[in-house]
Scaffold this motif. Structure first.
Motif, mmCIF file in Angstrom:
data_model
loop_
_atom_site.group_PDB
_atom_site.id
_atom_site.type_symbol
_atom_site.label_atom_id
_atom_site.label_comp_id
_atom_site.label_asym_id
_atom_site.label_seq_id
_atom_site.Cartn_x
_atom_site.Cartn_y
_atom_site.Cartn_z
ATOM 1 N N VAL A 117 3.541 2.148 -6.283
ATOM 2 C CA VAL A 117 2.245 1.979 -5.627
ATOM 3 C C VAL A 117 1.589 0.682 -6.095
ATOM 4 O O VAL A 117 1.806 0.231 -7.226
ATOM 5 C CB VAL A 117 1.335 3.195 -5.924
ATOM 6 C CG1 VAL A 117 1.018 3.313 -7.398
ATOM 7 C CG2 VAL A 117 0.061 3.166 -5.091
ATOM 8 N N GLU A 118 0.792 0.066 -5.214
ATOM 9 C CA GLU A 118 -0.043 -1.086 -5.548
ATOM 10 C C GLU A 118 -1.477 -0.613 -5.746
ATOM 11 O O GLU A 118 -1.930 0.291 -5.048
ATOM 12 C CB GLU A 118 -0.018 -2.106 -4.417
ATOM 13 C CG GLU A 118 1.356 -2.628 -4.042
ATOM 14 C CD GLU A 118 1.366 -3.155 -2.618
ATOM 15 O OE1 GLU A 118 1.235 -4.390 -2.446
ATOM 16 O OE2 GLU A 118 1.508 -2.337 -1.683
ATOM 17 N N ALA B 279 -8.170 4.115 -3.393
ATOM 18 C CA ALA B 279 -9.384 4.887 -3.637
ATOM 19 C C ALA B 279 -9.532 5.154 -5.131
ATOM 20 O O ALA B 279 -8.550 5.501 -5.802
ATOM 21 C CB ALA B 279 -9.333 6.205 -2.871
ATOM 22 N N PRO B 280 -10.726 4.971 -5.690
ATOM 23 C CA PRO B 280 -10.921 5.293 -7.108
ATOM 24 C C PRO B 280 -10.475 6.718 -7.425
ATOM 25 O O PRO B 280 -10.812 7.656 -6.705
ATOM 26 C CB PRO B 280 -12.437 5.122 -7.292
ATOM 27 C CG PRO B 280 -12.822 4.127 -6.247
ATOM 28 C CD PRO B 280 -11.944 4.443 -5.066
ATOM 29 N N GLY B 281 -9.712 6.852 -8.470
ATOM 30 C CA GLY B 281 -9.188 8.154 -8.856
ATOM 31 C C GLY B 281 -7.772 8.409 -8.400
ATOM 32 O O GLY B 281 -7.100 9.327 -8.914
ATOM 33 N N LEU B 282 -7.262 7.616 -7.440
ATOM 34 C CA LEU B 282 -5.908 7.863 -6.923
ATOM 35 C C LEU B 282 -4.861 7.717 -8.021
ATOM 36 O O LEU B 282 -3.965 8.564 -8.152
ATOM 37 C CB LEU B 282 -5.597 6.904 -5.783
ATOM 38 C CG LEU B 282 -4.153 6.961 -5.252
ATOM 39 C CD1 LEU B 282 -3.842 8.344 -4.680
ATOM 40 C CD2 LEU B 282 -3.906 5.884 -4.216
ATOM 41 N N LEU B 283 -4.939 6.662 -8.818
ATOM 42 C CA LEU B 283 -3.924 6.453 -9.848
ATOM 43 C C LEU B 283 -3.922 7.594 -10.857
ATOM 44 O O LEU B 283 -2.854 8.019 -11.324
ATOM 45 C CB LEU B 283 -4.157 5.133 -10.563
ATOM 46 C CG LEU B 283 -4.055 3.855 -9.729
ATOM 47 C CD1 LEU B 283 -4.167 2.636 -10.622
ATOM 48 C CD2 LEU B 283 -2.759 3.820 -8.932
ATOM 49 N N LEU C 122 4.000 1.021 -11.146
ATOM 50 C CA LEU C 122 2.914 0.188 -10.644
ATOM 51 C C LEU C 122 3.456 -1.187 -10.282
ATOM 52 O O LEU C 122 3.967 -1.899 -11.144
ATOM 53 C CB LEU C 122 1.805 0.059 -11.691
ATOM 54 C CG LEU C 122 0.653 1.050 -11.595
ATOM 55 C CD1 LEU C 122 -0.184 0.801 -10.370
ATOM 56 C CD2 LEU C 122 1.156 2.486 -11.635
ATOM 57 N N ASP C 123 3.357 -1.518 -9.003
ATOM 58 C CA ASP C 123 3.720 -2.855 -8.547
ATOM 59 C C ASP C 123 2.491 -3.747 -8.729
ATOM 60 O O ASP C 123 1.566 -3.739 -7.922
ATOM 61 C CB ASP C 123 4.154 -2.815 -7.076
ATOM 62 C CG ASP C 123 4.577 -4.179 -6.554
ATOM 63 O OD1 ASP C 123 4.252 -5.197 -7.204
ATOM 64 O OD2 ASP C 123 5.224 -4.232 -5.490
ATOM 65 N N GLU C 124 2.497 -4.517 -9.809
ATOM 66 C CA GLU C 124 1.381 -5.408 -10.141
ATOM 67 C C GLU C 124 1.770 -6.872 -9.916
ATOM 68 O O GLU C 124 1.220 -7.774 -10.551
ATOM 69 C CB GLU C 124 0.970 -5.195 -11.603
ATOM 70 C CG GLU C 124 0.430 -3.811 -11.895
ATOM 71 C CD GLU C 124 -1.091 -3.740 -11.805
ATOM 72 O OE1 GLU C 124 -1.699 -4.716 -11.326
ATOM 73 O OE2 GLU C 124 -1.646 -2.701 -12.207
ATOM 74 N N ILE C 125 2.709 -7.099 -9.006
ATOM 75 C CA ILE C 125 3.152 -8.463 -8.754
ATOM 76 C C ILE C 125 1.990 -9.334 -8.296
ATOM 77 O O ILE C 125 1.821 -10.455 -8.760
ATOM 78 C CB ILE C 125 4.309 -8.474 -7.741
ATOM 79 C CG1 ILE C 125 5.555 -7.845 -8.380
ATOM 80 C CG2 ILE C 125 4.623 -9.882 -7.267
ATOM 81 C CD1 ILE C 125 6.672 -7.563 -7.400
ATOM 82 N N PHE C 126 1.176 -8.832 -7.380
ATOM 83 C CA PHE C 126 0.024 -9.589 -6.884
ATOM 84 C C PHE C 126 -1.224 -9.285 -7.710
ATOM 85 O O PHE C 126 -2.012 -10.173 -8.020
ATOM 86 C CB PHE C 126 -0.225 -9.258 -5.415
ATOM 87 C CG PHE C 126 -0.864 -10.357 -4.614
ATOM 88 C CD1 PHE C 126 -1.844 -11.180 -5.153
ATOM 89 C CD2 PHE C 126 -0.490 -10.580 -3.303
ATOM 90 C CE1 PHE C 126 -2.428 -12.201 -4.416
ATOM 91 C CE2 PHE C 126 -1.063 -11.603 -2.543
ATOM 92 C CZ PHE C 126 -2.035 -12.414 -3.107
ATOM 93 N N THR C 127 -1.420 -8.038 -8.071
ATOM 94 C CA THR C 127 -2.664 -7.627 -8.725
ATOM 95 C C THR C 127 -2.709 -7.955 -10.206
ATOM 96 O O THR C 127 -3.788 -7.950 -10.805
ATOM 97 C CB THR C 127 -2.887 -6.116 -8.543
ATOM 98 O OG1 THR C 127 -1.720 -5.420 -9.016
ATOM 99 C CG2 THR C 127 -3.121 -5.769 -7.085
ATOM 100 N N VAL D 15 -5.088 4.350 -16.791
ATOM 101 C CA VAL D 15 -3.824 5.058 -16.579
ATOM 102 C C VAL D 15 -2.699 4.297 -17.270
ATOM 103 O O VAL D 15 -2.655 3.064 -17.228
ATOM 104 C CB VAL D 15 -3.543 5.184 -15.070
ATOM 105 C CG1 VAL D 15 -2.107 5.609 -14.801
ATOM 106 C CG2 VAL D 15 -4.510 6.169 -14.448
ATOM 107 N N VAL D 16 -1.780 5.018 -17.885
ATOM 108 C CA VAL D 16 -0.576 4.410 -18.448
ATOM 109 C C VAL D 16 0.596 4.757 -17.538
ATOM 110 O O VAL D 16 1.027 5.903 -17.471
ATOM 111 C CB VAL D 16 -0.293 4.918 -19.876
ATOM 112 C CG1 VAL D 16 1.012 4.316 -20.408
ATOM 113 C CG2 VAL D 16 -1.458 4.563 -20.800
ATOM 114 N N PRO D 17 1.110 3.786 -16.801
ATOM 115 C CA PRO D 17 2.245 4.054 -15.913
ATOM 116 C C PRO D 17 3.539 4.151 -16.706
ATOM 117 O O PRO D 17 3.569 3.879 -17.918
ATOM 118 C CB PRO D 17 2.258 2.825 -14.995
ATOM 119 C CG PRO D 17 1.682 1.740 -15.844
ATOM 120 C CD PRO D 17 0.662 2.400 -16.738
ATOM 121 N N ASP D 18 4.602 4.528 -16.023
ATOM 122 C CA ASP D 18 5.920 4.551 -16.662
ATOM 123 C C ASP D 18 6.593 3.190 -16.605
ATOM 124 O O ASP D 18 7.269 2.789 -17.557
ATOM 125 C CB ASP D 18 6.808 5.603 -15.992
ATOM 126 C CG ASP D 18 6.276 7.002 -16.182
ATOM 127 O OD1 ASP D 18 6.169 7.437 -17.346
ATOM 128 O OD2 ASP D 18 5.931 7.652 -15.181
#
Length: 449
Positions: free
Chosen positions: A225-226, A238-242, A258-263, A279-282
């Motif tokens: 997800v982005e 939406a706030p809270g989705l992650l 988390l795809d943070e390539i752009f963000t 949030v701590v992603p994997d």
């Protein structure tokens, strides 16, 4: 016969623009790339500095694109250039098999920023490649095969990355997955997300589908997800989705990717987008801004996950190029030392206020996104084709000296992803040009009736 006709048509002469380099590339390059250059951009660049670029005729433009988000410090940042030049003089390339101090330095800087106690990096070159590497890690670590994306999501155009890219238009005729059958609903924020926005719960991200016993969620390795969908129209999650995705994936034994390539690297007003919710992603996929204009990307995660990928399963010739790594260390240091993520959050609010002041009869605007990953969506226009009207506005902005890209499913979103070093005066000027372009195009529509 149809194929021959198609080839003949492709070879037919194109109208000349009067700019030699632009004419040459429009004639010689694939329509896959020249479509946007011809339709929306219409310029070739010869030099750049800060937030300003110049075309081959010497005309200056304010750049709202920063090379699709690649240049957080702007064009020609002196410290980035020096790091590149010093490394280039030492050696430009050794191959992934050879380490170097620049690579080690950048690895340690990134490890200090990432949310795990003992992070491991898997270097790549492009964003699409890093996404595919993340899919490999997820499958190897979980023993499951499927990774799910979200509608509106964009994770690249290579074959593997397209399997989790939600936009069916990118997959049409070039991949074996023609529809978004494995993409989940993407709950979006209402408008532009302000810093410290309150979290909500109960978002419809397809939980009922995933929980249904017939779906087969036990075969899903993870969700990617982005935090803001760039190609999807600058729409923020939406706030809270992650937070909800974190709970759900943990409970079901899936990985949250988390795809943070752009963000990533300050674009949304935090160093990484997932930090807005703590949030701590994997796994995190990074790229774009990291190389300061040169290609470098990676997937990062805790050691126990990254070690699941066997030797030689993910390598490429240009991974962790020394010159890109040297630039990356300067990018990271500058973002932190100059507190650019925090500045970006404040500038995002300034931009939203400026857009709200635009008043053109017959036109309605909505600012969406987060930080300086902002879209201005034209929700009402003086003609029914909002996408066509938006294209005309973007062209008019170019004529007035501001370069922007547009996006969204209907093409009715104008994108603001400038260098994070843009001044308030430049930001205000960009909105003034938007207002002038809207007024001019609105008058043109009315006079043509």
């Amino acid at each position: 016969m149809a194929v021959t006709a198609g080839i003949s048509a492709a070879r037919s002469p194109l109208p000349r623009t009067g700019a030699p380099a632009l004419d040459a590339l429009l004639h010689r390059e694939s329509p896959s790339m020249t479509h946007t250059i011809r339709g929306d951009i219409g310029v070739t660049l010869t030099r750049a500095q800060g937030c300003t670029v110049w075309d081959e005729e010497g005309r200056a433009y304010l750049d709202l694109t920063s090379g699709s988000g690649v240049l957080p410090l702007g064009h020609g940042h002196p410290a980035v250039l020096k790091a590149m030049q010093d490394q280039l003089a030492a050696f430009a390339h050794g191959g992934w098999q050879y380490g170097c101090p620049a690579r080690a330095d950048l690895a340690e800087r990134l490890a200090a920023l990432l949310p795990w106690d003992d992070p491991v990096l898997l270097w790549c070159t492009t964003g699409s490649e890093a996404v595919e590497a993340a899919l490999k890690v997820a499958r190897a670590a979980t023993g499951r095969r499927q990774v799910l994306g979200f509608l509106g999501g964009y994770h690249g155009k290579t074959a593997g990355a397209l399997t989790v890219t939600g936009n069916a238009g990118f997959r049409a005729d070039v991949t074996e997955i023609p529809v978004a059958g494995l993409s989940l609903p993407y709950p979006t924020a209402a408008g532009h997300v302000a810093p410290g926005a309150a979290l909500a719960t109960g978002h419809d991200f397809g939980r009922a589908i995933l929980e249904h016993p017939d779906f087969g969620a036990d075969a899903v390795a993870g969700l990617i997800v982005e935090t803001v969908q760039g190609a999807g129209g600058m729409q923020a999650a939406a706030p809270g989705l992650l937070s909800e995705l974190r709970e759900f994936t943990t409970r079901r034994g899936m990985l949250l990717i988390l795809d943070e390539i752009f963000t990533g690297f300050g674009r949304t007003g935090a160093m990484f987008g997932y930090q807005h919710e703590g949030v701590v992603p994997d796994l995190v996929v990074l790229g774009k801004a990291l190389g300061g204009g040169l290609p470098v990307s990676l997937v990062a995660g805790p050691r126990e996950l990254l070690n699941a990928v066997p030797p030689l399963r993910q390598t490429s010739t240009f991974s962790a190029n020394p010159v890109a790594c040297a630039a990356g260390a300067v990018v990271v240091d500058t973002l932190l030392n100059e507190r650019l993520p925090e500045r970006t959050a404040a500038l995002g609010d300034v931009l939203v206020r400026r857009v709200a002041e635009v008043d053109v009869p017959g036109v309605r605007l909505e600012a969406i996104g987060r930080g300086l990953m902002t879209g201005v969506r034209i929700t009402a226009a003086p003609r029914g084709d909002r996408g066509g009207f938006t294209r005309a506005v973007v062209r008019r902005m170019r004529e007035l000296g501001v370069l922007a890209l547009r996006g969204g499913a209907d093409g009715a979103v104008i994108k603001w992803t400038p260098p994070l070093t843009i001044s308030e005066a430049e930001l205000a000027h960009s909105v003034s040009v938007l207002a002038a372009a809207l007024a001019t195009e609105t008058d043109a529509v009315r006079s043509s009736r």
